[in-house]
Design a protein around this motif. Sequence first.
Motif, PDB file in Angstrom:
ATOM      1  N   VAL A  87       0.861  -1.215   0.034  1.00  0.00           N
ATOM      2  CA  VAL A  87       0.074   0.151  -0.010  1.00  0.00           C
ATOM      3  C   VAL A  87       0.928   1.415   0.027  1.00  0.00           C
ATOM      4  O   VAL A  87       1.940   1.198   0.601  1.00  0.00           O
ATOM      5  CB  VAL A  87      -0.861  -0.064   1.077  1.00  0.00           C
ATOM      6  CG1 VAL A  87      -0.263   0.042   2.490  1.00  0.00           C
ATOM      7  CG2 VAL A  87      -1.704   1.411   1.017  1.00  0.00           C
ATOM      8  N   ALA A 121      -4.363  -1.783  -7.626  1.00  0.00           N
ATOM      9  CA  ALA A 121      -5.533  -2.323  -7.355  1.00  0.00           C
ATOM     10  C   ALA A 121      -5.585  -3.604  -8.308  1.00  0.00           C
ATOM     11  O   ALA A 121      -7.107  -4.030  -8.368  1.00  0.00           O
ATOM     12  CB  ALA A 121      -6.851  -1.286  -7.467  1.00  0.00           C
ATOM     13  N   GLU A 135      -1.781  -1.170  -3.783  1.00  0.00           N
ATOM     14  CA  GLU A 135      -2.995  -0.295  -3.462  1.00  0.00           C
ATOM     15  C   GLU A 135      -2.625   1.145  -3.514  1.00  0.00           C
ATOM     16  O   GLU A 135      -1.743   1.482  -2.429  1.00  0.00           O
ATOM     17  CB  GLU A 135      -3.537  -1.055  -2.219  1.00  0.00           C
ATOM     18  CG  GLU A 135      -4.386  -2.120  -2.381  1.00  0.00           C
ATOM     19  CD  GLU A 135      -5.521  -2.290  -3.478  1.00  0.00           C
ATOM     20  OE1 GLU A 135      -6.067  -1.384  -3.710  1.00  0.00           O
ATOM     21  OE2 GLU A 135      -5.795  -3.686  -3.913  1.00  0.00           O
ATOM     22  N   SER A 137      -3.506   3.961  -1.438  1.00  0.00           N
ATOM     23  CA  SER A 137      -4.533   4.394  -0.566  1.00  0.00           C
ATOM     24  C   SER A 137      -3.801   4.531   0.725  1.00  0.00           C
ATOM     25  O   SER A 137      -2.534   4.058   1.015  1.00  0.00           O
ATOM     26  CB  SER A 137      -5.593   3.143  -0.102  1.00  0.00           C
ATOM     27  OG  SER A 137      -6.308   3.500   0.871  1.00  0.00           O
ATOM     28  N   GLU A 141      -7.461   3.845   5.460  1.00  0.00           N
ATOM     29  CA  GLU A 141      -9.044   3.606   4.410  1.00  0.00           C
ATOM     30  C   GLU A 141      -8.768   2.250   3.852  1.00  0.00           C
ATOM     31  O   GLU A 141      -9.935   1.815   3.356  1.00  0.00           O
ATOM     32  CB  GLU A 141      -8.783   4.693   3.367  1.00  0.00           C
ATOM     33  CG  GLU A 141      -8.697   6.174   4.028  1.00  0.00           C
ATOM     34  CD  GLU A 141      -8.324   7.168   2.927  1.00  0.00           C
ATOM     35  OE1 GLU A 141      -8.999   8.297   2.847  1.00  0.00           O
ATOM     36  OE2 GLU A 141      -7.354   6.779   1.846  1.00  0.00           O
ATOM     37  N   LEU A 142      -7.885   1.776   3.682  1.00  0.00           N
ATOM     38  CA  LEU A 142      -7.734   0.445   2.964  1.00  0.00           C
ATOM     39  C   LEU A 142      -8.631  -0.747   3.774  1.00  0.00           C
ATOM     40  O   LEU A 142      -8.169  -0.864   4.801  1.00  0.00           O
ATOM     41  CB  LEU A 142      -6.247  -0.085   2.612  1.00  0.00           C
ATOM     42  CG  LEU A 142      -6.153  -1.154   1.621  1.00  0.00           C
ATOM     43  CD1 LEU A 142      -6.564  -0.954   0.243  1.00  0.00           C
ATOM     44  CD2 LEU A 142      -4.656  -1.599   1.770  1.00  0.00           C
ATOM     45  N   LEU A 144      -8.355  -4.272   4.318  1.00  0.00           N
ATOM     46  CA  LEU A 144      -7.382  -5.252   4.265  1.00  0.00           C
ATOM     47  C   LEU A 144      -8.176  -6.597   4.581  1.00  0.00           C
ATOM     48  O   LEU A 144      -8.739  -6.798   5.627  1.00  0.00           O
ATOM     49  CB  LEU A 144      -6.354  -4.952   5.310  1.00  0.00           C
ATOM     50  CG  LEU A 144      -5.397  -3.949   4.978  1.00  0.00           C
ATOM     51  CD1 LEU A 144      -4.149  -3.456   6.156  1.00  0.00           C
ATOM     52  CD2 LEU A 144      -4.609  -3.781   3.460  1.00  0.00           C
TER      53      LEU A 144
END
Length: 222
Positions: A87, A121, A135, A137, A141-142, A144
Amino acid sequence: MERKIIVTKDGSQTLEFADKRGTYHSRHGALEESRHVFLEAGFQYALERFGGAPLSVFELGFGTGLNALLTALEAAARQLPVQYVTVEAFPIPPEEALALNYGALLGARELFLQLHAAPWAMETKLSDYFTIRKEESTVEELQLTGLYHLVYYDAFAPSSQPELWTSTRFRQMYELLLPGGALVTYCSKTVVRRAMMEAGFTVTKPPGPWGKREMVRAIRQP
């Protein structure tokens, strides 16, 4: 965010913020630091702990892609399948990252290009032994999912990103790990180790890379 390329003490390059906010890797050696902290203290630990089974790795902070590149090369050398999820909240433009000399130093220009060209993504298989999903992000916010054998925790220092070094964030990482799995990071500040322990980790302090006395390997005990 304006950045410039600088040469670290082992001959590998890194990016430095123009406003002196810091660098993406250690000035004492970008390549040496990544190898020591993430491959030797992390990947090698997971190999031994899980008996050479295929590994899943989560990385916080794709950054320049150096950790992913080293892991992909190690996976190929060992012929060990690795699923890699990373990420990054503020991706570096590929042309900026590819100006760094990692591909040349490691004889892996094409692989380095493929890592940065891989779409966000989306799971991308780069070889029989390495699959990556990037990702774009923040980790907050992700959403997982899945469990991992290993976490590479490569956020900027607590002075720059204090929100990523709290017990709440480490608890999120703890829940991502399989029992016996480990989180490795270059940062060994007392406040960071305390936050890890509050999250449930057993914290150890292996010797650090060149220029640092120690690092951290935090383990989710079985």
